[in-house]
Write an enzyme that holds these catalytic residues in place. Structure first.
Site, short mmCIF file in Angstrom:
data_model
loop_
_atom_site.label_atom_id
_atom_site.label_comp_id
_atom_site.label_asym_id
_atom_site.label_seq_id
_atom_site.Cartn_x
_atom_site.Cartn_y
_atom_site.Cartn_z
N LYS A 1 0.74 -1.29 0.01
CA LYS A 1 -0.03 0.05 0.11
C LYS A 1 0.92 1.24 -0.07
O LYS A 1 1.95 1.11 0.59
CB LYS A 1 -0.93 -0.02 1.25
CG LYS A 1 -2.03 0.99 1.23
CD LYS A 1 -2.98 0.84 2.43
CE LYS A 1 -4.01 1.90 2.51
NZ LYS A 1 -4.79 1.64 3.75
N SER B 1 -9.96 1.48 2.45
CA SER B 1 -8.85 2.36 1.71
C SER B 1 -7.87 1.54 0.96
O SER B 1 -7.16 1.99 0.11
CB SER B 1 -8.24 3.29 2.40
OG SER B 1 -7.56 2.87 3.40
N SER C 1 -9.97 -0.78 6.74
CA SER C 1 -9.61 -0.40 5.32
C SER C 1 -8.77 -1.76 4.65
O SER C 1 -8.34 -1.86 3.64
CB SER C 1 -8.42 0.70 5.52
OG SER C 1 -9.22 1.56 5.10
N1 GLN Z 1 -13.56 3.67 5.74
C1 GLN Z 1 -12.87 4.05 6.92
C2 GLN Z 1 -12.66 5.53 6.85
O1 GLN Z 1 -13.04 6.11 5.98
C3 GLN Z 1 -11.75 3.39 7.32
C4 GLN Z 1 -10.51 3.84 6.73
C5 GLN Z 1 -9.19 3.00 7.14
O2 GLN Z 1 -9.56 1.93 7.81
N2 GLN Z 1 -8.21 3.41 6.81
O3 GLN Z 1 -12.29 6.00 7.79
#
Ligand code: GLN
Length: 478
Positions: free
Chosen positions: A81, A156, A180
């Site tokens: 990532k 994400s 994410s």
């Molecule tokens: N979708 C969640 C958010 O928007 C989780 C993001 C994450 O785990 N980095 O915060």
């Protein structure tokens, strides 16, 4: 060149083939590069494919040939990532702010994988600074779902999950602050693990919300996720919240024959908002587990309802603080203004995307003197209640299970104009980060239109090994 069937490959199988000499690490890397060449333009999985992949693979081949220092991960091609630092390479967090930022050191997880001879294929697309659940918040365009390119890959860590789900990498690393790793894994048909907070060092992952962030593996199988987890976990002097998990990994001990007591907080998700296909698939898996002799009971976890509200106060608060460092002076992009203040506002106004700006504003607001007690402190208290729900549930059950996400992968663009709808996608994953416990998403089949579905299993603090044991059982009966 050896014919390599990427679809059926797992880390163990690839390792055995590499050791037997069925194919070399170079041939394996080339097979992935070929697949990336074919599909990356459409899927937008990788923001960059590293120019030296072949050199890395040749070095792994040297190691395999000499038989010295050979690890199960030697020569295994992985995707990383874009918010995890690899020395000398760009790490942009899919933001314009860091478009040309080059990492000056290795994240601890990278150091550990490099020592074992992993081949890094490239850096994967993500929601900017890990804020989002669809990879549509990337400054470089969304990553499409490898199973249906009209749909999102989740987020994400959408690029990492799509890389593995689409056979553009054998495994990947993601980060998980509120889901994410698990949610994109559910959307892309991969296994995704958010380890117990503190078991994997956060040194070298760009901080979003430090009390929630964890790095974790995305793999095709539970076994693959476990192999990577065991390679990256452990105490690190550079991360004061890390520690050594003084217990054997499941491979060494916990036994797949074990019967689990599984708790399901039905009242949490039986109130609507969850897709029927998701519910049916979840219930079917629960029935299968019962038939195998596992006990399933309903658990009351009354505070889970507050998780999203609590998360969307605490996460922006921490993120606004962490992102204060991007001031146009010390790191990344700089936009010239007429004075220093205008340098700041112009740089941050132009180089951060909409969602990042929204969360910085939210975070700054809840931390401001007049609102600190009403929002930030209150949310911290609610976080304690959520933690207690888990502590209490785990007095009677070994595992808590829910679907991973309330819907299968949705169409690109569907939720972009409605942030609240987008935040609802996190309903099942967010409480786990708030509680600091480990959670894993395991594929459980597909919808009628061929989109992956998944179950999320959650274990008590530090009991990550139970996730692997139960995860393998789920894989065997889906
Ligand atoms: N979708 C969640 C958010 O928007 C989780 C993001 C994450 O785990 N980095 O915060």
């Amino acid at each position: 060149m050896a014919e390599i069937n990427l679809k059926d490959l797992t880390i163990k199988k690839a390792h055995e083939s590499l050791v037997r000499g069925d194919f070399t690490a170079l041939e394996l890397a080339e097979a992935y590069l070929e697949e990336i060449n074919k599909r990356n333009a459409e899927l937008n999985v990788y923001l960059e494919v590293f120019a030296d992949v072949r050199d890395q693979a040749k070095a792994a081949d040297e190691r395999l040939k000499s038989g010295q220092d050979v690890d199960i991960l030697t020569g295994i091609p992985m995707a990383i990532k874009d918010n995890i630092l690899i020395k000398g390479r760009i790490a942009s967090s899919a933001s314009k702010m860091l478009a040309s930022y080059t990492a000056t050191y290795n994240a601890t997880v990278i150091e550990k994988l490099q020592e074992r001879g992993v081949v890094f294929l490239g850096r994967t697309n993500m929601d900017e600074f890990a804020m989002g659940g669809s990879t549509e918040n990337s400054a470089y365009g969304p990553t499409k779902n490898p199973h249906n390119s009209a749909c999102v890959s989740g987020g994400s860590s959408g690029g990492s999950a799509a890389a593995v789900g689409g056979n553009l990498a054998l495994a990947a690393l993601g980060s998980d602050t509120g889901g994410s790793i698990r949610q994109p894994s559910a959307f892309c048909g991969t296994v995704g693990l958010k380890p117990t907070y503190g078991t994997v060092s956060r040194y070298g992952v760009m901080a979003m919300a430090s009390s929630l962030d964890q790095i974790g593996p995305i793999g095709k199988t539970v076994d693959d996720a476990e192999i990577i987890y065991n390679a990256i976990r452990g105490w690190d002097r550079f991360d004061s919240t890390s520690y050594n998990l003084a217990q054997p990994a499941s491979a060494e001990g916990s036994g797949e024959a074990r019967k689990f007591k599984i708790g399901v907080p039905y009242s949490f998700f039986n109130q609507g908002g969850v897709d029927q296909a998701v519910l049916d698939n979840f219930n079917k898996m629960i029935e299968k587990l019962k038939a195998l002799g596992h006990e399933v009971i309903e658990v009351e976890m009354p505070n889970l309802h507050y998780s999203l509200a609590c998360y969307y106060v605490l996460m922006p608060a921490e993120a606004s603080t962490n992102l204060a460092r991007f001031d146009g002076v010390r790191y990344g992009a700089h936009v010239e203004g007429k004075d220093l203040l205008e340098d700041y506002t112009k740089t941050r106004g132009e180089k951060f995307g909409r969602e990042v700006r929204r969360r910085i504003m939210l975070g700054t607001y809840v931390l401001s003197a007049g609102y600190y007690d009403a929002y930030y402190n209150k949310a911290n208290q609610v976080r304690e209640l959520i933690k207690r729900d888990y502590t209490k549930a785990f007095e009677t059950v070994d595992i808590v299970a829910t679907p991973t996400a309330p819907t299968p992968a949705f169409e690109i663009g569907k939720n972009t104009s409605d942030p609240l709808q987008m935040y609802l996608e996190d309903i099942f994953t967010v409480p786990i980060n708030l509680a600091g416990v480990p959670g894993m998403s395991v594929p459980t089949g597909k919808t009628e239109t061929d989109l992956p579905l998944a179950i999320q299993i959650v274990a008590p603090w530090r009991e990550d090994k139970n996730l692997f044991a139960l995860g393998k059982i789920i894989e065997s009966c889906r």
